[in-house]
Design a protein around this motif. Structure first.
Motif, short mmCIF file in Angstrom:
data_model
loop_
_atom_site.label_atom_id
_atom_site.label_comp_id
_atom_site.label_asym_id
_atom_site.label_seq_id
_atom_site.Cartn_x
_atom_site.Cartn_y
_atom_site.Cartn_z
N TYR A 120 7.48 12.01 -3.80
CA TYR A 120 7.87 10.64 -3.44
C TYR A 120 7.70 10.40 -1.94
O TYR A 120 7.13 9.40 -1.51
CB TYR A 120 9.31 10.38 -3.86
N GLU B 29 2.49 4.72 -8.87
CA GLU B 29 1.99 6.08 -8.70
C GLU B 29 3.09 7.01 -8.21
O GLU B 29 3.24 8.14 -8.72
CB GLU B 29 0.82 6.09 -7.72
N ALA B 30 3.87 6.57 -7.23
CA ALA B 30 4.97 7.40 -6.74
C ALA B 30 6.00 7.65 -7.84
O ALA B 30 6.50 8.77 -7.99
CB ALA B 30 5.63 6.72 -5.54
N GLU C 239 5.82 11.77 0.20
CA GLU C 239 4.43 11.72 0.65
C GLU C 239 3.82 10.33 0.47
O GLU C 239 2.87 9.97 1.17
CB GLU C 239 3.60 12.74 -0.15
N ARG C 240 4.37 9.56 -0.44
CA ARG C 240 3.79 8.26 -0.75
C ARG C 240 4.65 7.09 -0.30
O ARG C 240 4.24 5.94 -0.44
CB ARG C 240 3.52 8.16 -2.26
N ALA D 262 1.03 1.39 -5.73
CA ALA D 262 1.59 2.51 -4.95
C ALA D 262 2.96 2.91 -5.46
O ALA D 262 3.29 4.11 -5.51
CB ALA D 262 1.67 2.11 -3.48
N SER E 38 0.81 -1.22 0.00
CA SER E 38 0.00 0.00 0.00
C SER E 38 0.84 1.27 0.00
O SER E 38 0.31 2.36 -0.21
CB SER E 38 -0.93 0.01 1.21
N VAL E 39 2.14 1.12 0.28
CA VAL E 39 3.04 2.28 0.27
C VAL E 39 4.22 2.00 -0.65
O VAL E 39 4.61 0.85 -0.85
CB VAL E 39 3.54 2.63 1.69
#
Length: 270
Positions: free
Chosen positions: A210, A38-39, A212-213, A35, A15-16
Motif C-alpha cells: 500500500y 490497484e493498491a 509503495e502506491r 491507482a 495517479s496515486v
C-alpha cells in the motif's frame, strides 16, 4: 449544513492511491480510481483479512455510535477521517436514536468533499457539517467544529481507522491528547487501528504494498495492541477494553471472526 475547507488541501490526484478511496474500493464502492483499485487489490492479496476487517470496522463504528448515544448520553460527535459516505454513517446512526444529534465530519480527501452534501443530509432537528482538513490540523479542526458543536458539553470523538496515517514522527499520541484536552469531561474517544501484532507478516506485507502506491502523506503504520491502548491513556476504558473488532460489544448479528488485523476500543474522559 456547510462544507468548511480549512486550507492546505491538495487537489485530487488520481495517479496515486488515497486512504478514503482505497477504503471505498475495499467496501466495493465506485468512488475511486485505478491507482486506488490497484493498491486495494495488491494489499488484499498480501493480506486477505483486510476486506473482512474493513467491513467489521464499519460495523464497529455503528455499534460504538449506538452505545454512546443510547447509553452514554452523547448527543454530538466529531468524526475525523470520515471517508467516502457509506451505509450507516455516524449522523445516520446517532440521529435514528436522537434526531437532535449534531455531527461534524472531517477528512482531507477532495473526493470526500465532493460527496459532503450526502453526509450533510441529516434530520431537521439535528445538524451536520463537514470540514476539509488533515487530522494533524488540531487547532483548525477544533476552531471550525465549534461552529456546530458545543465543546463545553460532552463530545464523541471518532478516530476510526485514521491514526495509522499519522507517522510516529508526527506524534500521533500527543495529537490525540490535544484533541481530548479540548473536549469536556464526559466526552468519549472511539478508535480503531490496524494491528502490527495480529498476522504480523501479512499486515507488514500489505502495508508495504500500500505504502509503495500511496500519496506521500498517506503512508500507513500498523501498531501493536499496547501502542493502540496508549491512545486511550487518561480515559476510563470501556469494557471490554482494547480488543479485536468483532469482540467489542457484539450484537446478535455480529458473527465471531478471529484474526482480523485491527484493534479497537473506547474510553470516557473523566
Amino acid at each position: 449544513m456547510n462544507e468548511h475547507p480549512t486550507g492546505g488541501i491538495a487537489p485530487i490526484d488520481s495517479s496515486v492511491a488515497h486512504p478514503a478511496r482505497v477504503y471505498n474500493a475495499w467496501l466495493g464502492g465506485r468512488d475511486n480510481y485505478v491507482a486506488d483499485q490497484e493498491a486495494a487489490e495488491l494489499a488484499a492479496t498480501a493480506n486477505p483479512q483486510i476486506v473482512p476487517a474493513v467491513r467489521a470496522n464499519r460495523a464497529f463504528l455503528g455499534r460504538a455510535v449506538r452505545e454512546l448515544t443510547a447509553r452514554a448520553g452523547i448527543r454530538q460527535f466529531l468524526d475525523i477521517g470520515t471517508g467516502i459516505p457509506a451505509a450507516d454513517n455516524t449522523h445516520e446512526v446517532a440521529q435514528r436514536l436522537d434526531p437532535g444529534a449534531r455531527v461534524v465530519y472531517v477528512d482531507n480527501d477532495p473526493v470526500v468533499l465532493a460527496h459532503a452534501r450526502a453526509l450533510l443530509i441529516g434530520t431537521p432537528e439535528g445538524a451536520t457539517d463537514y470540514l476539509q482538513a488533515d487530522v494533524r490540523d488540531v487547532d483548525g479542526i477544533l476552531a471550525s467544529a465549534q461552529e456546530t458543536l458545543d465543546l463545553s458539553r460532552p463530545v464523541g470523538l471518532m478516530l476510526v481507522a485514521v491514526l495509522q496515517y499519522v507517522p510516529d514522527a508526527d506524534g500521533p499520541h500527543a495529537l490525540v491528547r490535544r484533541l481530548l484536552d479540548a473536549l469536556a469531561p464526559g466526552s468519549h474517544l472511539v478508535l480503531s487501528h490496524p494491528a502490527a501484532d495480529i498476522g504480523a507478516e501479512a499486515v507488514a506485507a500489505s502495508m508495504r504494498v500500500y505504502n509503495e502506491r500511496a500519496a506521500d502523506h498517506a503512508g500507513a503504520t500498523p501498531r501493536t495492541r499496547a501502542e493502540v491502548g496508549r491512545f486511550l491513556d487518561g480515559t476510563e476504558l470501556l469494557d471490554p477494553g482494547v480488543v479485536e473488532l468483532p469482540d467489542w460489544r457484539p450484537g446478535p448479528e455480529d458473527a465471531p471472526a478471529p484474526g482480523l488485523p485491527m484493534w479497537c476500543g473506547a474510553g470516557r474522559k473523566p
